[in-house]
Design a protein around this motif. Structure first.
Motif, PDB file in Angstrom:
ATOM      1  N   ASP A   7     -37.432  -5.200  51.771  1.00  0.00           N
ATOM      2  CA  ASP A   7     -36.137  -5.801  52.077  1.00  0.00           C
ATOM      3  C   ASP A   7     -35.108  -5.242  51.102  1.00  0.00           C
ATOM      4  O   ASP A   7     -35.364  -5.147  49.890  1.00  0.00           O
ATOM      5  CB  ASP A   7     -36.200  -7.324  51.920  1.00  0.00           C
ATOM      6  N   ARG A   8     -33.956  -4.878  51.613  1.00  0.00           N
ATOM      7  CA  ARG A   8     -32.888  -4.362  50.759  1.00  0.00           C
ATOM      8  C   ARG A   8     -32.186  -5.526  50.058  1.00  0.00           C
ATOM      9  O   ARG A   8     -31.780  -6.485  50.700  1.00  0.00           O
ATOM     10  CB  ARG A   8     -31.879  -3.559  51.581  1.00  0.00           C
ATOM     11  N   ARG A   9     -32.047  -5.398  48.753  1.00  0.00           N
ATOM     12  CA  ARG A   9     -31.389  -6.444  47.965  1.00  0.00           C
ATOM     13  C   ARG A   9     -30.148  -5.913  47.245  1.00  0.00           C
ATOM     14  O   ARG A   9     -29.807  -6.383  46.165  1.00  0.00           O
ATOM     15  CB  ARG A   9     -32.385  -7.015  46.955  1.00  0.00           C
ATOM     16  N   GLY A  10     -29.477  -4.916  47.830  1.00  0.00           N
ATOM     17  CA  GLY A  10     -28.253  -4.391  47.235  1.00  0.00           C
ATOM     18  C   GLY A  10     -28.497  -3.100  46.472  1.00  0.00           C
ATOM     19  O   GLY A  10     -29.625  -2.607  46.364  1.00  0.00           O
ATOM     20  N   ALA A  11     -27.418  -2.538  45.933  1.00  0.00           N
ATOM     21  CA  ALA A  11     -27.492  -1.286  45.182  1.00  0.00           C
ATOM     22  C   ALA A  11     -26.432  -1.300  44.095  1.00  0.00           C
ATOM     23  O   ALA A  11     -25.406  -1.993  44.191  1.00  0.00           O
ATOM     24  CB  ALA A  11     -27.293  -0.086  46.106  1.00  0.00           C
ATOM     25  N   LEU A  12     -26.675  -0.526  43.052  1.00  0.00           N
ATOM     26  CA  LEU A  12     -25.710  -0.405  41.967  1.00  0.00           C
ATOM     27  C   LEU A  12     -25.698   1.044  41.465  1.00  0.00           C
ATOM     28  O   LEU A  12     -26.493   1.873  41.897  1.00  0.00           O
ATOM     29  CB  LEU A  12     -26.019  -1.377  40.835  1.00  0.00           C
ATOM     30  N   ALA A  13     -24.784   1.325  40.555  1.00  0.00           N
ATOM     31  CA  ALA A  13     -24.664   2.650  39.954  1.00  0.00           C
ATOM     32  C   ALA A  13     -24.978   2.552  38.463  1.00  0.00           C
ATOM     33  O   ALA A  13     -24.683   1.537  37.818  1.00  0.00           O
ATOM     34  CB  ALA A  13     -23.265   3.203  40.166  1.00  0.00           C
ATOM     35  N   TYR A  14     -25.577   3.627  37.949  1.00  0.00           N
ATOM     36  CA  TYR A  14     -25.898   3.694  36.526  1.00  0.00           C
ATOM     37  C   TYR A  14     -25.108   4.845  35.913  1.00  0.00           C
ATOM     38  O   TYR A  14     -25.237   5.992  36.343  1.00  0.00           O
ATOM     39  CB  TYR A  14     -27.390   3.897  36.329  1.00  0.00           C
ATOM     40  N   LEU A  15     -24.262   4.538  34.937  1.00  0.00           N
ATOM     41  CA  LEU A  15     -23.459   5.541  34.248  1.00  0.00           C
ATOM     42  C   LEU A  15     -24.068   5.790  32.878  1.00  0.00           C
ATOM     43  O   LEU A  15     -24.408   4.830  32.160  1.00  0.00           O
ATOM     44  CB  LEU A  15     -22.004   5.072  34.091  1.00  0.00           C
ATOM     45  N   ALA A  16     -24.204   7.056  32.523  1.00  0.00           N
ATOM     46  CA  ALA A  16     -24.870   7.381  31.264  1.00  0.00           C
ATOM     47  C   ALA A  16     -24.104   8.460  30.521  1.00  0.00           C
ATOM     48  O   ALA A  16     -23.516   9.365  31.127  1.00  0.00           O
ATOM     49  CB  ALA A  16     -26.303   7.846  31.521  1.00  0.00           C
ATOM     50  N   ALA A  17     -24.107   8.348  29.180  1.00  0.00           N
ATOM     51  CA  ALA A  17     -23.524   9.347  28.291  1.00  0.00           C
ATOM     52  C   ALA A  17     -24.636   9.853  27.376  1.00  0.00           C
ATOM     53  O   ALA A  17     -25.156   9.089  26.552  1.00  0.00           O
ATOM     54  CB  ALA A  17     -22.379   8.745  27.485  1.00  0.00           C
ATOM     55  N   TRP A  18     -25.014  11.122  27.540  1.00  0.00           N
ATOM     56  CA  TRP A  18     -26.129  11.718  26.795  1.00  0.00           C
ATOM     57  C   TRP A  18     -25.582  12.561  25.651  1.00  0.00           C
ATOM     58  O   TRP A  18     -24.809  13.499  25.865  1.00  0.00           O
ATOM     59  CB  TRP A  18     -26.977  12.569  27.738  1.00  0.00           C
ATOM     60  N   ASP A  19     -25.964  12.216  24.423  1.00  0.00           N
ATOM     61  CA  ASP A  19     -25.552  12.976  23.249  1.00  0.00           C
ATOM     62  C   ASP A  19     -26.445  14.208  23.145  1.00  0.00           C
ATOM     63  O   ASP A  19     -27.649  14.100  22.877  1.00  0.00           O
ATOM     64  CB  ASP A  19     -25.664  12.113  21.983  1.00  0.00           C
ATOM     65  N   VAL A  20     -25.844  15.368  23.330  1.00  0.00           N
ATOM     66  CA  VAL A  20     -26.614  16.614  23.455  1.00  0.00           C
ATOM     67  C   VAL A  20     -27.377  16.943  22.182  1.00  0.00           C
ATOM     68  O   VAL A  20     -28.552  17.343  22.238  1.00  0.00           O
ATOM     69  CB  VAL A  20     -25.659  17.776  23.832  1.00  0.00           C
TER      70      VAL A  20
END
Length: 381
Positions: free
Chosen positions: A220-233
């Motif tokens: 069953d689908r329970r919604g969706a979200l976005a994940y934003l990430a900042a990677w220190d090289v």
């Protein structure tokens, strides 16, 4: 009746034949032939040798004669003509030509060829009754696999080399020809969109003895979200946050989250490497970043150059280790999983071993340019 072929062995021949007769790993036929010749050299009659070995007398007679006429070389199999070929060179050429053309060019409603499809088409065209396995052997000679495909995208950005070189220099710790100082930081930022909460209809079963983890197919689908990430090289650390969607405001909140924490809050310069997504596209995004954070420098990747974005590497780690298989009851469970994983990952993370340099970029673009010119020349001819 004694054989007209009397066998006299040299010391070397006897040693070779004795070794073959004792061998447990060599071909059975070589052992039998060696025993026949050794027995014949000992004065045994053909019938007696055949009876002892349980073979036909004609077989003993044959190999006695062959050794008498040719020595050890005579015990090898004679060249055989084999079965006449069922297909001609023209048949194979027709199959290769068909495999090198798209099915649509022949009016066949397929996206790509398979072995059985090629066999059916050849049978319908020229009555060539070659099996799918035969066709695969023919195509293997030219390393042809028409059932496989690879996607590609051409370089569209006219400033691709220059813009990519800036990013590669930052990865190497260089900006504008100078080495970055201790107060300079390089961050790759990106968004992972549409992370769905898929609640399985039956609970996931853990692995057991001789049994892999089992995941219910239906969910069953329970919604969706976005994940934003900042990677220190260069530090190998990540800062992330979950948002309901992507956009300018969510990206600004990620930037604020990073830039208000140390060591970035007191840094001399923080370089933000981003793609050309709508959240941070064009000169307007550069101006927004400079106005909000004077020590931040926004650097855009070339168009269609996500493979140069180290944040994508981190997202692949997230996908493999935290999100697959997907079995979440709600979005809060995803948020908690990502936050916990971020903490766990930062405790052991190291910078990625990035090896692609300016030189590699130049070599790649030269190869692409040569390939494009060759294709253009072929089409013109």
């Amino acid at each position: 009746m004694s054989s007209p072929y009397q066998i006299a062995l040299s010391g070397q021949e006897r040693a070779v034949l004795a070794a073959r007769a004792r061998s447990a790993r060599g071909p059975w036929r070589d052992r039998v032939r060696a025993v026949i010749v050794l027995a014949a050299a000992a004065g045994r009659a053909n019938a007696a040798i055949a009876a002892e070995l349980g073979i036909c007398t004609d077989t003993v007679r044959k190999w006695r004669r062959r050794f008498a006429e040719g020595g050890l070389a005579g015990l090898k199999d004679a060249p055989r003509s084999g079965r006449p070929p069922a297909f001609t060179a023209a048949d194979r050429a027709e199959a290769v030509a068909l495999a090198c053309a798209l099915p649509a060019e022949s009016g066949v409603p397929l996206s790509r060829w398979s072995g059985p499809d090629l066999a059916r088409e050849l049978a319908a065209r020229r009555r060539i009754a070659a099996s799918a396995s035969t066709l695969r052997r023919w195509l293997a000679r030219d390393a042809l696999k028409p059932w496989q495909h690879r996607s590609w995208i051409s370089v569209r950005d006219p400033d691709f080399a220059a813009r990519a070189a800036v990013v590669l220099d930052l990865y190497a710790g260089i900006w504008d020809g100078r080495v970055l100082g201790p107060g300079d930081y390089v961050i790759c930022a990106d968004e992972k969109t549409s992370i769905q909460a898929r609640c399985r209809c039956h609970p996931t079963l853990p692995p057991g003895k001789a049994r892999a983890m089992r995941i219910e197919h239906d969910y069953d689908r329970r919604g969706a979200l976005a994940y934003l990430a900042a990677w220190d090289v260069h530090r190998g650390q990540v800062t992330g946050r979950c948002e309901d969607t992507t956009g300018i405001a969510p990206f600004a909140r990620l930037v604020e989250q990073v830039m208000t924490t140390e060591p970035y809050a007191s840094a001399k310069r923080v370089f933000w490497i981003v793609d050309n997504g709508s959240s941070h596209r064009g000169q307007a995004s550069t101006d927004r970043m400079a106005a909000a954070w004077p020590n931040a420098v926004l650097v855009h990747l070339p168009v269609h150059a996500s493979w140069l974005d180290q944040a994508e590497i981190f997202f692949s780690v997230i996908q493999r280790k935290a999100l697959t298989p997907n079995d979440f009851t709600d979005l809060d469970q995803i948020r908690n999983r990502l936050a916990a994983f971020e903490t766990r990952y930062n405790a052991i993370a190291r910078p990625f071993d990035w090896k692609f340099t300016r030189t590699d970029l130049s070599d790649l673009l030269l190869r692409i340019d040569a390939h494009v010119k060759a294709e253009t020349h072929a089409l013109a001819a």
